[in-house]
Scaffold this motif. Structure first.
Motif, PDB file in Angstrom:
ATOM      1  N   THR A 130      82.258 -40.467 100.979  1.00 17.81           N
ATOM      2  CA  THR A 130      83.619 -41.234 100.435  1.00 17.81           C
ATOM      3  C   THR A 130      84.205 -42.127 101.476  1.00 17.81           C
TER       4      THR A 130
ATOM      5  N   LEU B  89      75.861 -45.106  96.352  1.00 13.59           N
ATOM      6  CA  LEU B  89      76.726 -45.260  95.098  1.00 13.59           C
ATOM      7  C   LEU B  89      76.031 -45.900  93.879  1.00 13.59           C
TER       8      LEU B  89
ATOM      9  N   LYS C 157      84.396 -45.435  99.365  1.00 15.51           N
ATOM     10  CA  LYS C 157      84.226 -45.244  97.981  1.00 15.51           C
ATOM     11  C   LYS C 157      85.579 -45.401  97.420  1.00 15.51           C
ATOM     12  N   ILE C 158      85.616 -46.498  96.120  1.00 15.34           N
ATOM     13  CA  ILE C 158      87.024 -46.640  95.475  1.00 15.34           C
ATOM     14  C   ILE C 158      86.691 -46.657  94.021  1.00 15.34           C
ATOM     15  N   GLU C 159      87.706 -46.128  93.245  1.00 12.13           N
ATOM     16  CA  GLU C 159      87.673 -46.163  91.652  1.00 12.13           C
ATOM     17  C   GLU C 159      89.010 -46.788  91.287  1.00 12.13           C
ATOM     18  N   LYS C 160      88.709 -47.559  90.327  1.00 12.61           N
ATOM     19  CA  LYS C 160      89.927 -48.220  89.608  1.00 12.61           C
ATOM     20  C   LYS C 160      89.556 -48.546  87.958  1.00 12.61           C
TER      21      LYS C 160
ATOM     22  N   SER D 277      86.069 -47.825  86.885  1.00 12.56           N
ATOM     23  CA  SER D 277      84.959 -48.622  87.839  1.00 12.56           C
ATOM     24  C   SER D 277      84.925 -47.971  89.149  1.00 12.56           C
ATOM     25  N   VAL D 278      83.827 -48.093  89.524  1.00 11.80           N
ATOM     26  CA  VAL D 278      83.515 -47.561  91.053  1.00 11.80           C
ATOM     27  C   VAL D 278      83.113 -48.704  91.899  1.00 11.80           C
ATOM     28  N   GLY D 279      83.319 -48.550  93.216  1.00  8.18           N
ATOM     29  CA  GLY D 279      82.906 -49.582  94.182  1.00  8.18           C
ATOM     30  C   GLY D 279      83.058 -49.150  95.476  1.00  8.18           C
ATOM     31  N   LEU D 280      82.922 -50.084  96.382  1.00 11.50           N
ATOM     32  CA  LEU D 280      83.106 -49.871  97.855  1.00 11.50           C
ATOM     33  C   LEU D 280      83.935 -50.881  98.366  1.00 11.50           C
TER      34      LEU D 280
ATOM     35  N   TRP E 287      82.254 -54.204  93.384  1.00 11.87           N
ATOM     36  CA  TRP E 287      82.241 -53.333  92.262  1.00 11.87           C
ATOM     37  C   TRP E 287      81.017 -53.240  91.644  1.00 11.87           C
TER      38      TRP E 287
END
Length: 132
Positions: A2, A28, A62-65, A68-71, A130
């Motif tokens: 993460t 990812l 790691k990011i989520e919004k 959606s998942v991204g980095l 993303w």
């Protein structure tokens, strides 16, 4: 994975940052083309830290919004800062004799880009990619 980071102190750390971010992107689910974009962007950010600030850190997370998942990649240093941000964001501008594709290139390769720099204090660049 993460969140992870690489301290940028010498040239080998640029390679380590590239490898870390490529593996992170691969895990990812990013495709080969986006992995290459991310790796190129990280290489430029890490190289800038090494050249201009002597040392700093590359953080990948790691990011989520909105489903959606991204980095997100954060490049942070306590170097001299960027005196003229507008000029630094112009294509072809370079203070190191390079091609000047640096920060504008990073902005084009990634989906989100922000920069905060204060002369005498350092620079923080945040950029995200993303998953499509």
């Amino acid at each position: 994975m993460t969140r992870s980071f690489v301290n940028i102190i010498n040239e080998w750390d640029i390679v380590a940052a590239r490898q870390l971010c490529r593996e992170f992107a691969k895990e990812l689910g990013f495709g080969i083309v986006d992995q290459a974009r991310i790796t190129t962007a990280v290489s430029e950010l890490a190289r800038n830290i090494f050249l201009y600030a002597n040392q700093g850190i590359i953080i990948v997370e790691k990011i989520e919004k909105d489903g959606s998942v991204g980095l997100i990649i954060i490049a942070e240093d306590h170097g001299p800062g960027i005196g003229n941000l507008a000029k630094a964001m112009e294509d072809g501008y370079s203070t190191s004799g390079g091609l000047g594709a640096g920060l504008p290139g990073v902005k084009r390769l990634m989906d989100d880009f922000s920069i905060d720099s204060e002369v005498g204090k350092g620079t923080v660049i945040k950029t995200a990619k993303w998953l499509r």
